[in-house]
Design an enzyme around this catalytic site. Structure first.
Site, PDB file in Angstrom:
ATOM      1  N   ASP A   1       0.754  -1.255   0.141  1.00 48.35           N
ATOM      2  CA  ASP A   1       0.126   0.081   0.082  1.00 48.35           C
ATOM      3  C   ASP A   1       0.863   1.216  -0.002  1.00 48.35           C
ATOM      4  OD1 ASP A   1       0.902  -0.365   2.571  1.00 48.35           O
ATOM      5  OD2 ASP A   1      -0.989  -0.965   3.398  1.00 48.35           O
TER       6      ASP A   1
ATOM      7  N   ASN B   1      -7.503  -2.561  14.335  1.00 44.80           N
ATOM      8  CA  ASN B   1      -8.802  -2.928  13.953  1.00 44.80           C
ATOM      9  C   ASN B   1      -8.951  -3.804  13.015  1.00 44.80           C
ATOM     10  OD1 ASN B   1      -7.793  -1.636  11.734  1.00 44.80           O
ATOM     11  ND2 ASN B   1      -9.268  -0.118  11.457  1.00 44.80           N
TER      12      ASN B   1
ATOM     13  N   GLU C   1      -9.685  -1.588   5.376  1.00 41.16           N
ATOM     14  CA  GLU C   1     -10.427  -1.284   6.426  1.00 41.16           C
ATOM     15  C   GLU C   1     -11.777  -2.045   6.784  1.00 41.16           C
ATOM     16  OE1 GLU C   1      -8.601   0.244   8.701  1.00 41.16           O
ATOM     17  OE2 GLU C   1      -8.156   2.490   8.007  1.00 41.16           O
TER      18      GLU C   1
ATOM     19  N   HIS D   1      -7.304  -4.353  10.278  1.00 39.17           N
ATOM     20  CA  HIS D   1      -7.215  -4.222   8.822  1.00 39.17           C
ATOM     21  C   HIS D   1      -5.852  -5.093   8.496  1.00 39.17           C
ATOM     22  CE1 HIS D   1      -4.879  -0.396   9.506  1.00 39.17           C
ATOM     23  NE2 HIS D   1      -3.866  -1.098   9.416  1.00 39.17           N
TER      24      HIS D   1
HETATM   25  C1  F6R Z   1       1.523  -1.383   6.045  1.00 37.56           C
HETATM   26  C2  F6R Z   1       0.241  -2.142   6.352  1.00 37.56           C
HETATM   27  C3  F6R Z   1      -0.733  -2.163   7.542  1.00 37.56           C
HETATM   28  C4  F6R Z   1       0.302  -2.220   8.628  1.00 37.56           C
HETATM   29  C5  F6R Z   1      -0.566  -2.321  10.118  1.00 37.56           C
HETATM   30  C6  F6R Z   1       0.056  -2.405  11.422  1.00 37.56           C
HETATM   31  O1  F6R Z   1       2.036  -1.673   5.109  1.00 37.56           O
HETATM   32  O2  F6R Z   1      -0.313  -2.759   5.475  1.00 37.56           O
HETATM   33  O3  F6R Z   1      -1.642  -3.012   7.563  1.00 37.56           O
HETATM   34  O4  F6R Z   1       0.706  -3.719   8.670  1.00 37.56           O
HETATM   35  O5  F6R Z   1      -1.265  -1.057  10.017  1.00 37.56           O
HETATM   36  O6  F6R Z   1       1.058  -1.277  11.385  1.00 37.56           O
HETATM   37  P1  F6R Z   1       2.168  -1.482  12.642  1.00 37.56           P
HETATM   38  O7  F6R Z   1       3.207  -2.516  12.184  1.00 37.56           O
HETATM   39  O8  F6R Z   1       2.623   0.024  12.642  1.00 37.56           O
HETATM   40  O9  F6R Z   1       1.536  -1.653  13.954  1.00 37.56           O
END
Ligand code: F6R
Length: 268
Positions: free
Chosen positions: A67, A136, A143, A138
């Site tokens: 992403d 959450n 989301e 995702h």
């Molecule tokens: C990032 C992504 C997100 C993160 C998620 C966890 O490329 O795809 O899904 O993996 O937000 O983020 P952290 O690792 O910062 O807790």
């Protein structure tokens, strides 16, 4: 599904990097799906260490990132383009033409999204997708919603995600409110998936999605439970509630090769 639990985030990084290294050593031109965020940072450091020690060669590896924020230029310190180059790509021998990232500054996001899925398809799909998980539920920026998109698409970010990620920006107002992300189909088409989760703030979502054994669009990660080749690695803090719900205790593991792993089991 294979669940691997280790003591600390550092040990998790070591195991995750070993997992990725072994896949590359088995298939040198591996198509590797990559994630950003806090969780994989130490895994990237470990992979850089393995590269420096001559234990892995990235010269034929092809990568696709999950992403990117909409509206951030490559040069922006908060873009995932910058993150990936700064934390990983600039430190290994990957070929620039083998790196694929979504462009947050595109003039035509619909076309960009279509081209991205097509390019993944032309590369015969992602062999191994590395994933983190949002509090959450995702994955990528898919989301919680009433419906979930299959292919790469632009999406709004939820309040929770904005709060979770605003720490990287001077303030929440300056944070992009949209992102472009692989869809759940793009992710689920990967041949193998490695999901990593560390820290106490991930304990609730890990327990919820692993214990539910049902699929819900309000927990996008739950779709992963349908995947045929899913490995989940957690440190003890992230696994604590899950272990409690499952009434599991921690086993000591005496296998020297995998000495970091304190519990490993397969489940359906
Ligand atoms: C990032 C992504 C997100 C993160 C998620 C966890 O490329 O795809 O899904 O993996 O937000 O983020 P952290 O690792 O910062 O807790």
């Amino acid at each position: 599904m294979e669940v691997i639990i280790v003591n600390t985030a550092l040990e998790l990084a070591s195991e995750a990097a070993k997992f990725i290294k072994n896949e590359i050593n088995t298939k040198p031109n591996l198509v590797l799906g990559l994630a950003t965020g806090d969780t994989p940072l130490m895994t990237y450091d470990k992979l850089v260490e393995f590269y420096q020690a001559g234990l892995v060669d990235f010269s034929k590896v092809r990568t696709f990132n999950l992403d990117e924020y909409v509206g951030l230029h490559k040069s922006d310190l908060n873009s995932y383009y910058y993150y990936m180059h700064h934390n990983f790509f600039d430190k290994i021998n990957i070929q620039e033409e083998n790196i694929h990232l979504l462009d947050g500054f595109s003039e035509d996001f619909n076309q960009l999204a279509k081209n991205y899925d097509k390019l993944i398809y032309e590369n015969k799909g992602i062999d191994l997708q590395l994933l983190g998980i949002g509090i959450n539920g995702h994955i990528g920026f898919n989301e919680p919603d009433v419906k979930l998109e299959i292919n790469t698409h632009v999406t709004g970010l939820t309040e929770e995600t904005l709060n979770q990620n605003s720490k990287f920006f001077p303030n929440i107002e300056q944070m992009p409110k949209q992102a472009i992300t692989m869809g759940l189909g793009t992710i689920m088409r990967a041949k193998k998936i490695l999901l990593i989760a560390t820290g106490a703030r991930k304990a609730e979502i890990m327990a919820r999605f692993l214990e539910d054994s049902s699929i819900s669009t309000s927990t996008p990660a739950s779709t992963l439970l349908l995947h045929q080749n899913l490995t989940i690695m957690m440190d003890l803090e992230a696994a604590r509630l899950y272990l409690k719900e499952k009434k599991m205790t921690i086993n000591e593991n005496n296998n020297q090769e995998y000495k970091n792993i304190i519990r490993r089991f397969s489940t359906i």
